[in-house]
Design a protein around this motif. Structure first.
Motif, PDB file in Angstrom:
ATOM      1  N   ALA A 101      52.626  36.422   4.518  1.00 49.94           N
ATOM      2  CA  ALA A 101      51.853  36.120   5.721  1.00 49.94           C
ATOM      3  C   ALA A 101      50.768  37.167   5.966  1.00 49.94           C
ATOM      4  O   ALA A 101      49.693  36.841   6.492  1.00 49.94           O
ATOM      5  CB  ALA A 101      52.788  36.038   6.931  1.00 49.94           C
ATOM      6  N   ASP A 134      55.874  29.883  13.728  1.00 47.70           N
ATOM      7  CA  ASP A 134      54.587  30.214  14.344  1.00 47.70           C
ATOM      8  C   ASP A 134      54.793  30.286  15.848  1.00 47.70           C
ATOM      9  O   ASP A 134      54.917  29.260  16.522  1.00 47.70           O
ATOM     10  CB  ASP A 134      53.553  29.137  13.984  1.00 47.70           C
ATOM     11  N   HIS A 162      62.970  31.515  18.454  1.00 44.57           N
ATOM     12  CA  HIS A 162      62.813  30.140  17.968  1.00 44.57           C
ATOM     13  C   HIS A 162      63.436  29.138  18.943  1.00 44.57           C
ATOM     14  O   HIS A 162      62.931  28.013  19.101  1.00 44.57           O
ATOM     15  CB  HIS A 162      63.468  30.012  16.590  1.00 44.57           C
ATOM     16  N   PRO A 199      50.691  37.384  14.256  1.00 47.50           N
ATOM     17  CA  PRO A 199      49.443  36.776  14.728  1.00 47.50           C
ATOM     18  C   PRO A 199      48.408  37.814  15.155  1.00 47.50           C
ATOM     19  O   PRO A 199      47.201  37.605  14.981  1.00 47.50           O
ATOM     20  CB  PRO A 199      49.881  35.895  15.906  1.00 47.50           C
TER      21      PRO A 199
END
Length: 649
Positions: free
Chosen positions: A50, A466, A553, A643
């Motif tokens: 990532a 995500d 999550h 992110p």
């Protein structure tokens, strides 16, 4: 810093890249080496993907396969194939399954005095036995270190522990660290580096020091540091690496932020009763308690001596017919040495079951004890259910206590067993040269070849979730309220049922908090965004970031606790979960599961470091604080560091 310095401070100063080394301030350290194991490494490799990494930027990065060795189906084998392929792609060393437990194996092959080591395993601190600054952290911290980023943490206090005297017969290093836990409990080392010094060090080998440094994690310490002296030189010489030795010690006159002293001459055999490493009593206080299983091994007693002393105690005898006596070698190298010296034969003829080199029962991968029976282990942890048995009763002790108890079938002080059988302490001299075999360590590929390597992903590898940014207003239910010292084993369980899904976050999430509330995953999915309330030292134990990711999550947005364990606190922030602390710890008692808590204008109030939560049902307000740096706060608001990193690059 002017004036005499502690060894820990020297190591920090040598690697400091930003920040002021003042207790409580955020600092950044250059990392020389990293360590990952297979239970946490699969996520690290996904994080490297990532991050868009081309090649490791550390001096040495090693991926070990030591935790998930049982292959009841295809999942663990697929993950091992993925890890090997990732090492080929990103330029890491790969230690094959069965080669050894990461910590003693890294010490044998890669440990170098004066270097820094970041590992995605809380017991990485064991390498402090060689004079390294070794810190257990979450997987994302390791991934960023592999990518060349500094390791950022709060500057710890330096806790000097002066050792004097010599250990009595039938007492060993495990009893020393259990004495530390008896005195200070499982949170006594939080935000501290423990530095051992003093004349008592002269009687402790490098592997003895490994035992003590390893269980600094159980004290909650950031790291444990020993000087690099003749004991370290002797160890490195036996490993064929004497050229890596350099002398390192604190300056004369160095002072510590906190001080303690242990006279080794008065330490006695100790045992941690179920179900906390801090529940320590003298062995004689528990003597006579029936035992159904005894297990020797783990990173907490990994050395040649730890197995050899047990072999000498049971030599020519037979273990009690009620006891399963299991021996888990910690490295293939040590197993060869024990075989050459005859100790394996002594263990086998006494009734021992010899297993492959690995963590095994320490992480709940097999060796689950019978419900209602006591299991006596030379392991570092005995959290509830960690063994794989829901209603377990696991005790922690030294190899001497374990072997004596295996023979009698009850908890037994080895001094009393020796007196009854007229035994003298054995003379245990490890081989001058260890049985070094590096053929199960696969070297990194050359850069050009690595660039062409492909990642091998089985169907059980789901990819990283995500996560979106933190909203400016939260109105969330308190879905769960837990007590003090909740471990990451209780948040995201280990064991043979759950760990095969460590690369599959949606599947692993089905186990979240089930040791505490087996209905939590269903309720969390139905509730969406929610909050968990915790007591003191929330998230102690394993460094596994799964405990943050799986809960996030399922919709976890905030954990409100009296206090946090260091690694889990960082992991929560890394994945966009806001860790808040009660300004008044008594407010913990005013909140109940099911309450709705509201906070407005999060971005503005978080910047101030102090905010107010409103209870919708009670119409009360609770003042809360956070200890996040501006950098960490940016990550939480963005939904996590990945992110945020992607946005910056």
């Amino acid at each position: 810093m002017t004036g005499p310095r502690t060894l820990a401070r020297k190591l920090i100063d040598d690697h400091l890249v930003d920040g002021d080394a003042v207790a409580g301030a955020e600092i950044g350290l250059r990392i020389d080496q990293t360590l990952t194991q297979d239970a946490t490494g699969t996520l690290v490799m996904q994080e490297l993907e990532a991050l868009g990494l081309e090649r490791a930027r550390t001096d040495v990065s090693v991926q070990y396969v030591d935790h998930n060795l049982l292959q009841a189906d295809e999942k663990n084998a697929e993950d091992h194939a993925f890890l090997r392929s990732a090492c080929r792609r990103y330029g890491l060393w790969f230690s094959k399954a069965g080669n050894g437990v990461s910590h003693p194996t890294h010490m044998q092959r890669f440990g170098i005095p004066g270097r820094t080591l970041a590992g995605s395993d809380s017991h990485t601190c064991a390498a402090g036995s060689l004079g390294m600054l070794a810190i257990g952290v979450g997987g994302l911290e390791v991934a960023l270190a592999i990518a060349g980023e500094p390791l950022r943490l709060r500057m710890p206090e330096i806790w000097g522990v002066r050792l004097t005297g010599d250990l009595p017969d039938w007492v060993s290093a495990k009893d020393v660290v259990l004495e530390m836990l008896r005195r200070h409990g499982v949170s006594g080392g939080v935000h501290r580096i423990i530095e051992y010094h003093g004349p008592g060090l002269g009687g402790l080998t490098a592997m003895d020091r490994h035992v003590i440094a390893n269980m600094g994690a159980e004290l909650g310490a950031t790291a444990t540091v020993f000087p690099s002296d003749d004991a370290v030189r002797t160890f490195l010489r036996a490993e064929g690496r004497e050229n890596d030795y350099r002398e390192l010690r604190a300056d004369d006159g160095a002072t510590y932020d906190v001080e303690d002293e242990i006279d080794l001459g008065v330490v006695e055999p100790l045992v941690a009763k179920p179900s906390s490493p801090g529940n320590v009593v003298p062995v004689r206080e528990a003597a006579g308690t029936p035992v159904g299983q005894v297990v020797i091994g783990s990173s907490a007693n990994p050395g040649f001596r730890d197995f050899a002393v047990a072999a000498e105690l049971v030599k020519g005898r037979q273990t009690a017919d009620s006891v399963s006596f299991d021996v888990n070698p910690t490295s293939r190298q040590i197993l060869v040495d024990l075989t050459r010296t005859g100790h394996v034969t002594d263990l086998l003829t006494a009734g021992a079951r010899i297993h492959q080199a690995g963590c095994l029962g320490c992480i709940g991968m097999g060796q689950a004890p019978a419900a209602g029976q006591n299991s006596l282990r030379t392991f570092p942890r005995n959290f509830p259910g960690r063994s794989g048995t829901a209603e377990d009763a696991v005790w922690l002790c030294s190899p001497e206590t374990a072997a004596a108890s295996a023979l009698t079938g009850t908890v037994t002080d080895p001094r009393d067993f020796a007196a009854e059988h007229d035994l003298r302490p054995p003379s245990l001299v490890p081989p001058e040269r260890s049985a070094v075999n590096t053929r199960m360590l696969l070297e990194p590929l050359p850069a050009a070849e690595a660039a062409e390597a492909q990642l091998v992903k089985g169907p059980n590898i789901s990819g990283l979730p995500d996560f979106g940014p933190l909203p400016d207003r939260l109105e969330v239910p308190v879905l769960l309220k837990v007590g003090d010292d909740v471990s990451t084993d209780e948040i995201s369980p280990a064991g043979a049922r759950a760990l095969p899904f460590r690369s599959n976050i949606p599947k692993l999430a089905e186990f979240t908090f089930t040791r505490i509330d087996d209905d939590y995953p269903r309720r969390a999915r139905e509730a969406g965004d929610h909050l968990v309330v915790g007591g003191s030292n929330y998230g102690q134990g394993s460094s596994r970031e799964h405990a943050a990711i799986t809960a996030r999550h399922l919709g976890l947005r905030v954990v409100l606790a009296r206090s946090f364990a260091r690694i889990h606190w960082q992991n929560l922030a890394n994945f966009g979960v806001l860790p808040l602390e009660f300004a008044d710890p008594a407010d913990y008692d005013r909140i109940s599961a099911g309450d709705i808590l509201i906070v407005d204008d999060l971005r503005d109030t978080l910047a101030a470091g102090r905010l107010s939560l409103h209870s919708k049902a009670r119409d009360e307000r609770y003042m809360v604080t956070h200890r996040l740096s501006p950098r960490q706060l940016d990550a939480v608001l963005a939904g996590g560091r990945i992110p945020l990193f992607a946005k910056a690059h």
